[in-house]
Design a protein around this motif. Structure first.
Motif, short mmCIF file in Angstrom:
data_model
loop_
_atom_site.label_atom_id
_atom_site.label_comp_id
_atom_site.label_asym_id
_atom_site.label_seq_id
_atom_site.Cartn_x
_atom_site.Cartn_y
_atom_site.Cartn_z
N GLY A 61 0.79 -1.22 0.00
CA GLY A 61 0.00 0.00 0.00
C GLY A 61 0.82 1.27 0.00
N HIS A 62 2.12 1.16 -0.22
CA HIS A 62 2.97 2.34 -0.25
C HIS A 62 2.73 3.12 -1.54
CE1 HIS A 62 6.13 0.45 2.64
NE2 HIS A 62 4.92 0.49 3.15
N PRO A 63 2.77 4.45 -1.46
CA PRO A 63 2.58 5.25 -2.67
C PRO A 63 3.76 5.11 -3.63
CG PRO A 63 3.07 6.66 -0.80
CD PRO A 63 2.94 5.27 -0.27
N MET A 64 3.45 5.20 -4.91
CA MET A 64 4.47 5.22 -5.95
C MET A 64 4.47 6.64 -6.51
SD MET A 64 5.76 2.14 -6.21
CE MET A 64 6.40 1.92 -7.84
N ILE A 65 5.60 7.33 -6.46
CA ILE A 65 5.71 8.73 -6.86
C ILE A 65 6.65 8.83 -8.05
CG2 ILE A 65 6.37 11.05 -6.12
CD1 ILE A 65 5.88 10.00 -3.20
N THR A 66 6.17 9.46 -9.11
CA THR A 66 6.98 9.67 -10.31
C THR A 66 6.96 11.15 -10.64
OG1 THR A 66 6.29 7.51 -11.14
CG2 THR A 66 7.32 9.02 -12.72
N VAL A 115 3.98 15.74 -11.21
CA VAL A 115 4.17 14.57 -10.35
C VAL A 115 2.94 13.67 -10.48
CG1 VAL A 115 3.23 15.67 -8.25
CG2 VAL A 115 4.79 13.76 -8.03
N TYR A 116 3.20 12.36 -10.56
CA TYR A 116 2.16 11.34 -10.61
C TYR A 116 2.28 10.52 -9.34
CZ TYR A 116 2.34 12.47 -15.58
OH TYR A 116 2.33 13.13 -16.77
N ILE A 117 1.18 10.36 -8.63
CA ILE A 117 1.20 9.59 -7.39
C ILE A 117 0.14 8.50 -7.49
CG2 ILE A 117 0.98 9.65 -4.88
CD1 ILE A 117 1.78 12.67 -5.12
N GLU A 118 0.57 7.27 -7.29
CA GLU A 118 -0.33 6.14 -7.29
C GLU A 118 -0.38 5.55 -5.89
OE1 GLU A 118 0.34 3.43 -10.82
OE2 GLU A 118 2.20 4.61 -10.79
N ASN A 119 -1.49 4.90 -5.59
CA ASN A 119 -1.62 4.15 -4.34
C ASN A 119 -1.65 5.05 -3.10
OD1 ASN A 119 -2.15 1.58 -3.50
ND2 ASN A 119 -0.03 1.03 -3.15
N PHE A 120 -2.47 6.07 -3.13
CA PHE A 120 -2.68 6.92 -1.96
C PHE A 120 -4.09 6.64 -1.43
CE2 PHE A 120 -4.34 9.21 -5.53
CZ PHE A 120 -5.47 9.84 -5.05
N HIS A 121 -4.38 7.11 -0.24
CA HIS A 121 -5.70 6.85 0.35
C HIS A 121 -6.73 7.89 -0.05
CE1 HIS A 121 -3.75 4.32 3.78
NE2 HIS A 121 -3.70 3.73 2.61
N ARG A 122 -6.43 9.16 0.23
CA ARG A 122 -7.41 10.19 -0.11
C ARG A 122 -6.74 11.56 -0.16
NH1 ARG A 122 -10.15 13.10 4.20
NH2 ARG A 122 -9.12 12.64 6.16
N GLU A 178 -0.18 24.05 -1.69
CA GLU A 178 0.03 22.79 -0.97
C GLU A 178 -1.10 21.81 -1.27
OE1 GLU A 178 1.49 21.99 3.35
OE2 GLU A 178 -0.70 22.19 3.42
N ILE A 179 -0.72 20.58 -1.55
CA ILE A 179 -1.68 19.48 -1.68
C ILE A 179 -1.24 18.41 -0.70
CG2 ILE A 179 -2.60 17.69 -3.20
CD1 ILE A 179 -2.18 19.69 -5.53
N SER A 231 -9.44 7.13 -8.10
CA SER A 231 -9.20 6.42 -6.84
C SER A 231 -7.83 5.73 -6.85
CB SER A 231 -10.29 5.39 -6.58
OG SER A 231 -10.30 4.42 -7.63
N MET A 232 -7.21 5.61 -8.02
CA MET A 232 -5.94 4.92 -8.15
C MET A 232 -4.73 5.86 -8.26
SD MET A 232 -6.72 1.75 -8.02
CE MET A 232 -5.26 0.94 -8.63
N GLU A 233 -4.93 7.05 -8.84
CA GLU A 233 -3.79 7.94 -9.04
C GLU A 233 -4.23 9.39 -9.14
OE1 GLU A 233 -2.00 6.50 -12.63
OE2 GLU A 233 -3.37 7.62 -13.90
N ILE A 234 -3.23 10.26 -8.95
CA ILE A 234 -3.45 11.69 -9.07
C ILE A 234 -2.28 12.28 -9.84
CG2 ILE A 234 -2.37 12.18 -6.82
CD1 ILE A 234 -4.42 14.44 -6.46
N HIS A 235 -2.57 13.21 -10.74
CA HIS A 235 -1.54 13.91 -11.51
C HIS A 235 -1.61 15.38 -11.09
CE1 HIS A 235 -1.84 10.83 -15.02
NE2 HIS A 235 -1.75 10.25 -13.85
N ILE A 236 -0.47 15.93 -10.72
CA ILE A 236 -0.39 17.31 -10.23
C ILE A 236 0.62 18.07 -11.08
CG2 ILE A 236 0.23 18.77 -8.26
CD1 ILE A 236 -0.53 16.29 -6.50
#
Length: 91
Positions: free
Chosen positions: A22-27, A34-41, A49-50, A73-78
Motif C-alpha cells: 500500500g505504499h505510494p508510488m511517486i513519479t 508529479v504522478y502519485i499512485e496508491n494513496f488513500h485520499r 500545498e496538496i 481512486s488509483m492515481e493523481i496527476h499534479i
C-alpha cells in the motif's frame, strides 16, 4: 553494459512489494509534474500545498500554482512549480 551497471539498474527498478504493502508510488517529471499512485485520499488542496493521506502517513506536495490535472481512486496527476514532496508532519 558492465555487470556492475546492469545490477545497479536492476536494483533501481520499482519493487512491487511496496505496491502490495500500500505504499505510494511517486513519479516526477522535472519540477512541473508529479504522478502519485496508491494513496488513500485527498486531504487538503490549495495552489501552494496538496496533502494526501497514504500508508506511510501524510504526503505533502508544496510549490506554486499547483493544480490537479487528473484524479481517480488509483492515481493523481499534479502540475505546477513543485518545490518539495515530503512525508510526515506539517514541516
Amino acid at each position: 553494459m558492465t555487470d556492475k551497471r546492469r545490477k545497479r539498474m536492476t536494483d533501481a527498478q520499482p519493487s512491487f512489494s511496496y505496491y502490495a504493502k500500500g505504499h505510494p508510488m511517486i513519479t516526477m517529471h522535472g519540477r512541473e509534474t508529479v504522478y502519485i499512485e496508491n494513496f488513500h485520499r485527498l486531504f487538503r488542496l490549495s495552489t501552494t500545498e496538496i496533502c494526501l493521506t497514504s500508508a506511510l502517513g501524510p504526503l505533502y506536495i508544496r510549490g506554486k500554482n499547483l493544480c490537479i490535472t487528473s484524479f481517480s481512486s488509483m492515481e493523481i496527476h499534479i502540475r505546477g512549480c513543485i518545490s518539495s514532496i515530503s512525508f510526515g508532519g506539517e514541516g
